[in-house]
Design a protein around this motif. Structure first.
Motif, PDB file in Angstrom:
ATOM      1  N   UNK A 118       0.692  -1.151   0.021  1.00 61.96           N
ATOM      2  CA  UNK A 118       0.349   0.063   0.021  1.00 61.96           C
ATOM      3  C   UNK A 118       0.791   0.876  -0.148  1.00 61.96           C
ATOM      4  N   UNK A 121       1.534   3.118  -3.393  1.00 65.33           N
ATOM      5  CA  UNK A 121       0.904   3.845  -3.601  1.00 65.33           C
ATOM      6  C   UNK A 121      -0.311   3.663  -5.431  1.00 65.33           C
ATOM      7  N   UNK A 122       0.012   2.130  -5.077  1.00 65.85           N
ATOM      8  CA  UNK A 122      -0.740   1.241  -6.648  1.00 65.85           C
ATOM      9  C   UNK A 122      -2.016   0.859  -6.159  1.00 65.85           C
ATOM     10  N   UNK A 123      -2.761   1.520  -7.134  1.00 66.61           N
ATOM     11  CA  UNK A 123      -4.540   1.250  -6.343  1.00 66.61           C
ATOM     12  C   UNK A 123      -4.275  -0.550  -5.681  1.00 66.61           C
ATOM     13  N   UNK A 124      -3.786  -0.994  -7.127  1.00 66.29           N
ATOM     14  CA  UNK A 124      -3.652  -2.062  -6.387  1.00 66.29           C
ATOM     15  C   UNK A 124      -3.342  -2.370  -5.843  1.00 66.29           C
ATOM     16  N   UNK A 126      -3.414  -1.245  -2.582  1.00 69.13           N
ATOM     17  CA  UNK A 126      -4.562  -0.221  -2.007  1.00 69.13           C
ATOM     18  C   UNK A 126      -5.961  -1.777  -1.871  1.00 69.13           C
ATOM     19  N   UNK A 127      -6.567  -2.356  -3.078  1.00 67.22           N
ATOM     20  CA  UNK A 127      -6.733  -3.022  -2.620  1.00 67.22           C
ATOM     21  C   UNK A 127      -6.664  -4.405  -2.376  1.00 67.22           C
ATOM     22  N   UNK A 130      -6.495  -3.964   1.820  1.00 72.75           N
ATOM     23  CA  UNK A 130      -7.974  -4.306   2.037  1.00 72.75           C
ATOM     24  C   UNK A 130      -8.641  -5.994   2.408  1.00 72.75           C
ATOM     25  N   UNK A 131      -8.093  -6.361   0.956  1.00 70.92           N
ATOM     26  CA  UNK A 131      -8.429  -8.559   1.386  1.00 70.92           C
ATOM     27  C   UNK A 131      -7.379  -8.457   1.823  1.00 70.92           C
ATOM     28  N   UNK A 207      -3.914 -12.587  -9.244  1.00 72.76           N
ATOM     29  CA  UNK A 207      -3.280 -12.543 -10.680  1.00 72.76           C
ATOM     30  C   UNK A 207      -4.007 -12.024 -11.523  1.00 72.76           C
ATOM     31  N   UNK A 209      -6.960 -10.626 -10.983  1.00 71.43           N
ATOM     32  CA  UNK A 209      -7.928  -9.195 -10.776  1.00 71.43           C
ATOM     33  C   UNK A 209      -6.764  -8.118 -10.638  1.00 71.43           C
ATOM     34  N   UNK A 210      -5.924  -8.277  -9.581  1.00 69.99           N
ATOM     35  CA  UNK A 210      -5.590  -7.509  -8.985  1.00 69.99           C
ATOM     36  C   UNK A 210      -4.068  -7.455  -9.335  1.00 69.99           C
ATOM     37  N   UNK A 211      -3.079  -7.985 -10.035  1.00 71.65           N
ATOM     38  CA  UNK A 211      -1.942  -8.212 -10.332  1.00 71.65           C
ATOM     39  C   UNK A 211      -0.948  -8.281  -9.677  1.00 71.65           C
ATOM     40  N   UNK A 290     -13.132 -13.053  -2.012  1.00 71.33           N
ATOM     41  CA  UNK A 290     -13.370 -12.600  -0.815  1.00 71.33           C
ATOM     42  C   UNK A 290     -14.120 -12.963   0.276  1.00 71.33           C
TER      43      UNK A 290
END
Lengths: 316, 398
Positions: A118, A121-124, A126-127, A130-131, A207, A209-211, A290
């Motif tokens: 997190x 700074x990459x949005x992935x 951040x996701x 939370x996951x 992989x 979904x959020x790389x 999730x």
């Protein structure tokens, strides 16, 4: 042998063993998919190759220092956790309360990976944060309660004390000692795939979904350390499971003259547990979502672990 | 990252780019997805990342050269494109290919459908993290590529069609091999079908990306995407071409009413069995005779007068349309290709809104998109900067 010496001996063994296990896991996974697969030493080659590459810090990183330091902390904490376990086995003694330290170090290692992701700074990332947070809530609670159940039964929080107590109780495999112990063992094994981020619970790094989530911005030595941290976490958990619930040296007692034999007799079942709890599910299942994963962990392993604590309290 | 809703209630919205380059997408397409936590609020689909200017190129070549160019619109349904294009030319030139050629065209067509569907089933499995099924589906697909190589000499771009017929004949030993391969294939498809009926797979696919029948009709989606939503359409039955008129009884049009990703996948699995049936019938009823007209192809090409034609085929992904206008001087004055992905991509937004992030790759894959085929037009708006290229700042959190 002093505790410190045992720790110092086990620290270099841990990364090699963990990466070797990872290599065997990948090979067998490939064989089950009708592929040839990489050589067993591939994770070690990868580690060396990545270590020699440059570190790139993303412009968006919240703090380049955090981004840099996180992989080091993550890898060292998980290696320390594994070394404590392995050191106790070598020295055949342990300090009171080291089980708590091991679980603390393992959680710290996972949280560090999340923070690194997190902070990039990459949005992935951040996701992924939370996951992973949701997943931690899902599996950490049952896994801790299952260990607690064993600790209550043995009236000790020292790792080797638990093992020696179980050995002195005379049965071959501690997991079959009692119903409570069996439930605790089952919970622990069910939680390993989630802790290892393996399919069907690889949701935090999915992989497609959020790389790869938290790992997305890492490359070079940072990535090498994070991968090592993950392998070592898996290694620690499988070693814990194999020694606390299936202490095989107790079966082979008479034939083990050297201490090395004891270590091998602990590592082989832990490899087997790795293959059964990480490799096999990731070959035969699809990734869950999730919500589905959380629901699974709170409707099966959590009640099982609570039940095992209750049974331990009334000593069944 | 933080936005305000109309109610004044502050919610955390994350707008993240899904593509143009993303491991879940096999080809570049940009989906700008707005999410609140894991729920998708809005999706913008932006095409145009792989525009190759094939239609413009086609206008500068002669008809035979264009035939090979058209084949390269798509690497999966290459035979569909050439068949569609050739049908247009043959209509303008009044050329009727021999029956055997039509049957052989259909044979390759159905083999191509099998290989395309297996390809997509593999991708679907990969998107839901089921790598083993992905490997098994592609392993089965490999045998079809081997058949292509045996019949035409090429695994991907078969170059089977030519004006007035096909270029390669089917030898008797090949027919036996195809029969054998179909028997083995039927078994592996049954395995794949069982794997897709597994509970973890079903959990990921059912009730995801629902497109109801009415909406499917309004948006004009085609192919398995439409049939998965209960729209009863299939060019092979509705406007028979090649040998499909004779093979009407060999296949059923598969429909599912649920309209979710699972239905679209199931339609494709069941269509594989229908394709195998068609291939069996083709091998049984294959007429004897020549496979193309005796006249030289170049001479045939020169004979094609000025004219226009619209040609339709049912490509593996759905209805494929070619509009062909010849200039009477061996070339084309206009070629217009409408690939099935163009209408199908319209369906993405209604499918995705309300889903979770985890569903994006699954839903996108479930329409079997072929972006390189769909990218025909680039809109360049020089006056306003509304349409812009995705730059690095957009890939970051704003």
């Amino acid at each position: 042998m002093s505790t410190l010496a045992a720790l110092l001996i086990s620290i270099p063994i841990v990364p090699v063993a963990a990466l070797l296990f990872e290599g065997i896991d990948r090979k067998i996974h490939a064989k089950m998919q009708r592929r040839i697969g990489p050589p067993i030493l591939q994770p070690i080659y990868d580690f060396i190759k990545l270590s020699l590459k440059e570190t790139i810090i993303p412009e968006t990183a919240a703090s380049s220092r955090i981004f840099r330091v996180v992989p080091i902390i993550s890898a060292s904490t998980s290696m320390l956790a594994a070394a404590i376990i392995l050191g106790s086995l070598i020295e055949e003694a342990s300090i009171g309360g080291d089980l708590i330290v091991v679980f603390y170090l393992l959680a710290l290692s996972s949280i560090m990976i999340m923070i690194g992701g997190s902070s990039s700074g990459n949005p992935y990332g951040a996701i992924s944060f939370s996951r992973k947070m949701t997943m931690l809530i899902a599996y950490e609670v049952p896994i801790l309660i299952s260990v607690l159940s064993v600790a209550i039964r043995c009236r000790s929080l020292a790792y080797y004390d638990i093992i020696s107590l179980q050995r002195s109780s005379g049965s071959f495999l501690p997991i079959f000692n009692s119903l409570g112990m069996f439930l605790a063992g089952a919970t622990f094994l069910l939680c390993i795939p989630a802790a290892a981020d393996a399919v069907p619970f690889d949701i935090p790094e999915a992989k497609t979904e959020i790389v790869h989530g938290a790992l997305i911005e890492y490359g070079g030595p940072g990535l090498a350390l994070l991968k090592l941290a993950k392998s070592t976490q898996n290694f620690t958990l499988t070693l814990l499971a194999s020694t606390v619930f299936f202490y095989t040296p107790s079966i082979l007692e008479e034939n083990l003259i050297l201490k090395l034999g004891t270590i091998v007799a602990c590592l082989l079942p832990s490899l087997l547990i790795w293959l059964l709890t990480i490799t096999l599910p990731r070959t035969i299942f699809a990734r869950l979502k999730i919500g589905q994963a959380l629901k699974f962990y709170w409707s099966f392993p959590l009640p099982l672990s609570v039940l095992s604590v209750l049974l331990s309290l009334i000593r069944i | 990252m933080t936005g305000k809703t109309g109610d004044g209630e502050e919610t955390r919205r994350l707008r993240f780019p899904f593509g143009p380059i993303h491991p879940a997408l096999k080809e570049p397409v940009s989906l700008r997805v707005t999410v609140r936590k894991e729920e998708i609020l809005d999706v913008e689909v932006a095409l145009g990342h792989v525009h190759r200017g094939i239609e413009a190129l086609a206008e500068n070549r002669n008809l035979i050269q264009t035939l090979y160019l058209v084949e390269r619109i798509c690497g999966i349904c290459s035979h569909s494109h050439t068949t569609c294009f050739i049908q247009g030319l043959e209509e303008i030139g009044g050329i009727t290919p021999p029956d055997r050629a039509l049957y052989l065209r259909t044979l390759i067509f159905e083999l191509e459908r099998i290989h395309s569907h297996l390809f997509l089933l593999g991708i679907m499995a990969y998107e839901i993290g089921f790598d083993t099924l992905f490997m098994y589906a592609w392993y089965a697909r490999e045998s079809i590529l081997d058949l292509f190589e045996m019949i035409t000499g090429n695994r991907v771009h078969h170059s089977m069609n030519t004006i007035g017929g096909v270029r390669w004949d089917l030898q008797p030993h090949m027919a036996e091999k195809i029969e054998g391969a179909m028997g083995r294939l039927r078994k592996s498809i049954q395995q794949i079908q069982q794997a897709f009926q597994d509970k973890t797979v079903e959990k990921r696919l059912s009730d995801v990306g629902v497109l109801v029948c009415k909406e499917a009709r309004e948006l004009g989606v085609v192919g398995p995407t439409a049939r998965g939503s209960g729209v009863d359409m299939d060019v092979r039955r509705d406007h028979p071409y090649a040998a499909y008129n004779d093979l009407k009884n060999a296949f059923d049009v598969i429909k599912k009413r649920e309209g979710d990703a699972y239905a679209r996948t199931e339609v494709r699995i069941l269509e594989l069995y229908e394709s195998i049936n068609i291939i069996h019938q083709i091998l049984e009823e294959l007429p004897h005779g020549s496979i193309r007209s005796d006249e030289n192809v170049l001479r045939l090409m020169r004979k094609i007068p000025e004219g226009e034609a619209v040609s339709l085929v049912e490509a593996p992904r759905g209805e494929l349309l070619h509009y062909v206008r010849t200039n009477g001087r061996e070339g084309l004055s206009r070629l217009k290709v409408r690939t099935p992905t163009i209408p199908n991509v319209q369906g993405l937004r209604p499918m995705l809104v309300g889903c979770e992030i985890a569903d994006v790759p699954v839903v996108v894959a479930s329409i079997d998109p072929c972006m390189a085929c769909a990218n025909r037009i680039t809109i360049v708006n020089t006056e306003s900067d509304e349409v812009r290229v995705v730059d690095i700042s957009e890939l970051r959190r704003s």
